[in-house]
Design an enzyme around this catalytic site. Structure first.
Site, PDB file in Angstrom:
ATOM      1  CB  SER A  80      -0.919  -0.010   1.235  1.00  0.00           C
ATOM      2  OG  SER A  80      -1.866   1.033   1.162  1.00  0.00           O
ATOM      3  CG  ASP A  81       2.940   4.879  -1.609  1.00  0.00           C
ATOM      4  OD1 ASP A  81       3.873   4.760  -0.797  1.00  0.00           O
ATOM      5  OD2 ASP A  81       2.733   5.918  -2.260  1.00  0.00           O
TER       6      ASP A  81
END
Length: 196
Positions: free
Chosen positions: A70-71
C-alpha cells in the site's frame, strides 16, 4: 489446499493496526523501494505503482505468500503533501489545507507471489478542513505530533477536530489501508476474515 501465508509489505504501525482488525495472522516485512515520484507522474499512478513495487520487493523473500502493498499521498491542488517530518512543515501544510479539500489517494496491491499475479487499485478519500487559526494548528500539533503522517494529522485521533467533513467509500483508506476494498481481494485468494 491451505491458504497462503499473509505478509504486509510495510513497517507502518498504522497499517499494521488496521490489518489486525481482520483477525487474520500475518507477518510484516520492510520493502526496499525507491519511493520518489517520476517526472509528471499523476498521484494515482504513483500510489498504484508504489503499492505494487512494495509487494513485489517483499515477494523476493516470501515467494509462497499473499502480499499486501500500500502507498498513500495527500494532494492539494496539483501538489503532493508528504509526511511533514517536523513542526514547521506541519504548520505550513495545515495552514495551506485550512478551509480547503485535501484528496488522499491510497494505492493497494494484493500480490499472490506463488503465481506472480497482482491486483491493484486506487481508493480516493476527501478531507474537507475547517478554517484553522494558527493557535488551533499549534495546539493540535503540540498534542498529537503527527509528523510521520501524510497531511500532518491523524484522523483516528484528535485530527478529527480539524475537519468539516469527510467524503469517501472506505474510511480506513484515510489511515493508509482500505480494508473494505482489501477484503474481497483476500477472499478471492482463499483468505476469508469471517471464515465462511
Amino acid at each position: 489446499m491451505n491458504p497462503p501465508a499473509l505478509v504486509l509489505a510495510s513497517t507502518s504501525p498504522y497499517r499494521r493496526v488496521l490489518l489486525e482488525r481482520l483477525g487474520l495472522p500475518f507477518a510484516t516485512a520492510a520493502p526496499d523501494v525507491d519511493e520518489r515520484r517520476h517526472p509528471d507522474e499523476p498521484p494515482e499512478r504513483l500510489v498504484r505503482r508504489l503499492a505494487e513495487a512494495k509487494a513485489r520487493a517483499v515477494a523476493v523473500n516470501h515467494p509462497e505468500a499473499l502480499i499486501i502493498g500500500s502507498d498513500q499521498v495527500a494532494c492539494l491542488d496539483d501538489a503532493i503533501l508528504g509526511k511533514p517530518g517536523d513542526q514547521a512543515t506541519a504548520i505550513a501544510q495545515l495552514e495551506r489545507a485550512s478551509g480547503r479539500c485535501v484528496v488522499f489517494q491510497t494505492g493497494l496491491c494484493v500480490l499472490d507471489a506463488r503465481r506472480g499475479q497482482a491486483h491493484t487499485l486506487v481508493e480516493p478519500f476527501r478531507v474537507h478542513f475547517r478554517t484553522l487559526t494558527r493557535a488551533r494548528i499549534l495546539g493540535y500539533l503540540e498534542r498529537e505530533r503527527p509528523y510521520d503522517c501524510a497531511g500532518s494529522f491523524k484522523s483516528e485521533g484528535l485530527g478529527i477536530a480539524l475537519f468539516e467533513r469527510l467524503e469517501g467509500d472506505d474510511p480506513t483508506a484515510l489511515i493508509g489501508l482500505p480494508l473494505i476494498r482489501l477484503i474481497p481481494l483476500l477472499e478471492s485468494s482463499g483468505l476469508d476474515p469471517l471464515g465462511a
